[in-house]
Design an enzyme around this catalytic site. Structure first.
Site, PDB file in Angstrom:
ATOM      1  N   ASP A 204       0.830  -1.197   0.000  1.00  0.00           N
ATOM      2  CA  ASP A 204       0.000   0.000   0.000  1.00  0.00           C
ATOM      3  C   ASP A 204       0.875   1.260   0.000  1.00  0.00           C
ATOM      4  OD1 ASP A 204      -2.707   1.182   0.473  1.00  0.00           O
ATOM      5  OD2 ASP A 204      -1.743   1.932   2.289  1.00  0.00           O
ATOM      6  N   GLU A 292       1.513  -0.284  -5.064  1.00  0.00           N
ATOM      7  CA  GLU A 292       0.614   0.828  -5.393  1.00  0.00           C
ATOM      8  C   GLU A 292       1.479   2.039  -5.741  1.00  0.00           C
ATOM      9  OE1 GLU A 292      -3.342   3.157  -3.798  1.00  0.00           O
ATOM     10  OE2 GLU A 292      -1.694   2.800  -2.410  1.00  0.00           O
TER      11      GLU A 292
END
Ligand code: NOJ
Ligand code: CA
Length: 518
Positions: A204, A292
């Site tokens: 993330d 990401e």
């Protein structure tokens, strides 16, 4: 005309994930196994047949760790446990075993940029415990950075009597990646899950791990620019003023949050920091790792994805977040040229690096494609659009990542009452619309178009069952009635449905890909 040089493709090394079809599960809303209205691991386990039938082979679960849910799992309090809402470590082991028995794989979301403010690491740092203090960023006075979710990126800690940095919500303090102890602790987390059998991770907020050295304010940079453009004798005296002095708020005040992407997004040195983590975690290219990658241009792809020693398998770039073309009716449609150019650019780059790019159209942060780029008020138009987008994604030479419900052609949920609003990241939008005097129904309509709650509602399994077959009890948030005609079971029984079309494309793709180089 001289021939253009063609980059020599590195030797092709087949990786299992080159042919993967990845499916994202937002666990809370996928399937409830124990009848408490909340999706969980046992519910997911009970639906693996449906996923195997569809043909997806790799599941990416959004965070399943204990979390106070300020950001639904993206604020972790224990990286090595399972959220009680989702089950137990034994349920997790059963899920891994059952997936592997079917030749399927599992990827976990690791939230490495920030923890929860309730994590013991942050609590210890806040209390001033020496060994944890430098795990986060502390200042007596904040700089002027605006948080990605709005407002200042700094919040005051009563316990520490200092400000701490959070690029997302105040409940998500940023970990200090410059500190090797932080990288070592997170690598240990990765090893814990690898030892438990996971096949990889989705990292993330990867591109904000590294901050500009010294965390400088944005506004002084502007003042410096002004000074350079001004004769020395007239240079404003305040360029020497440190950003933390109490300048009254004004458009140039460092206390007024400024967009600060240039100071924390894809900073130089990010690769080296992450490489250290990869080495400590023992990650190899046989793991499937997704990063990401907001703000990472294709020109910087090589160190991340190149064979044989790229840092990751796949970059989740953000180019497709920005390719809406306004329509005359005030809506938006897909800019097909920009879409094709982006796909070709990433494919060519990946190919020259001996690998494949990733391609996603939906996820838990983005509107549904049929609501974003088509007219979702007409069921026929919605179905046609869903099928067209399926082909546009699944016929590309890229690793596709689907989001739960995409294969049903679900539109965004119509949010009609406040009990359907859970996402705190939407609060600044709500406040701004309120300040403009908008009514509740206009605000809810806006959130239905762009808010994340509109894509996180319970999965409609069977329109003939209570609560759409999602749960035996009322779900944690309502299942939108307009999703029931698109339920899985009813589409399964209809060979012309969107669900069958997805299955058809996935199976054709798999036959075609066998033995093909990237
Ligand atoms: C990206 C995740 O996809 C999103 O859901 C989350 O809110 C932010 N990162 C912060 O962790
Ligand atoms: Ca449950």
């Amino acid at each position: 005309m001289a021939a253009l040089p063609t980059p020599a493709a590195p030797p092709y090394r087949p990786r299992w994930w080159h042919d993967a079809v990845i499916y994202t599960v937002w666990v809370r809303s996928f399937a409830d196994g124990n009848g408490d209205g909340i999706g969980d691991l046992l519910g997911l386990l009970s639906r693996l047949d449906a996923l195997a039938w569809l043909g997806v082979d790799t599941l990416w679960l959004t965070p399943i760790h204990p979390s106070p849910n300020a950001d639904f799992g993206y604020d972790v309090t224990d990286y090595c446990a399972i959220h009680p809402d989702f089950g137990t470590l034994a349920d997790f082991d059963a899920l891994v075993a059952e997936l592997h028995r079917r030749g399927m794989r599992l990827v976990l979301d690791l939230v490495i940029n920030h923890s929860s403010c309730d994590h013991p690491w942050f609590r210890a740092a806040e209390r001033g415990k020496a060994s944890y203090r430098a795990w986060y960023y502390w200042r007596d006075a904040p700089n002027d950075w605006e948080a990605i979710f709005g407002g200042s990126a700094w919040s005051w800690s009563e316990t520490a009597q200092q400000y701490y940095l959070h690029l997302f919500l105040p409940q998500q303090p940023d970990l200090n990646w410059e500190n090797p102890d932080v990288r070592a602790a997170l690598a240990e987390v990765a090893r814990f899950w690898l030892d438990r059998g996971v096949d990889g991770f989705r990292f993330d907020a990867l591109t904000v791990l590294k901050k500009a050295p010294g965390l400088p304010s944005v506004a002084p940079t502007r003042r410096e620019a002004l000074r350079m453009a001004t004769p020395e004798a007239e240079a404003p005296a305040d360029t020497a003023v440190p950003p933390d002095t109490a300048v009254p708020p004004s458009p140039n005040s460092p206390l007024l949050p400024q967009p600060a992407w240039s100071h924390f997004l894809a900073q130089p040195g990010l690769e080296a920091l992450f490489a250290d983590f990869v080495r400590r975690a023992g990650l190899t290219r046989d793991h499937l790792t997704l990063g990401e990658a907001n703000g990472l241009p294709v020109e910087r792809a090589a160190p991340w994805i190149a064979e044989p020693d790229g840092l990751l398998s796949l970059l989740l770039h953000f180019e497709l977040w920005h390719i809406d073309r306004p329509t005359a009716q005030g809506g938006a449609t897909l800019d097909t040229v920009a879409f094709s150019e982006s796909c070709v650019r990433w494919w060519q780059t990946a190919r020259a690096l001996g690998t494949r790019p990733a391609l996603y159209l939906e996820n838990h942060d983005l509107p549904r494609v049929v609501s974003r780029w088509a007219d979702d008020r007409d069921p026929d138009a919605t179905r046609r659009a869903a099928k067209a987008f399926a082909a546009a994604q699944l016929l590309q030479p890229a690793v596709p990542i689907l989001y739960q419900g995409q294969e049903l052609g679900l539109p965004n949920a119509r949010l009609t009452h406040w009990a359907q609003i859970h996402d705190r990241a939407a609060e600044p939008t709500i406040a701004a619309l309120r300040a403009k005097g908008e009514t509740d129904s206009t605000i809810l309509a806006a959130l239905s178009r762009t808010g994340r709650d509109a894509v996180r509602t319970p999965y409609p399994w069977d329109a003939t069952q209570p609560f759409g077959g999602f749960s035996a009890a009322p779900p944690w948030t309502p299942l939108p009635p307009e999703h029931l005609p698109l339920a899985w079971q009813q589409q399964y029984e209809d060979p012309h449905s969107t669900l069958h079309w997805y299955r058809h494309l996935i199976h054709r793709r798999r036959q075609r890909n066998q033995g093909v180089t990237p």
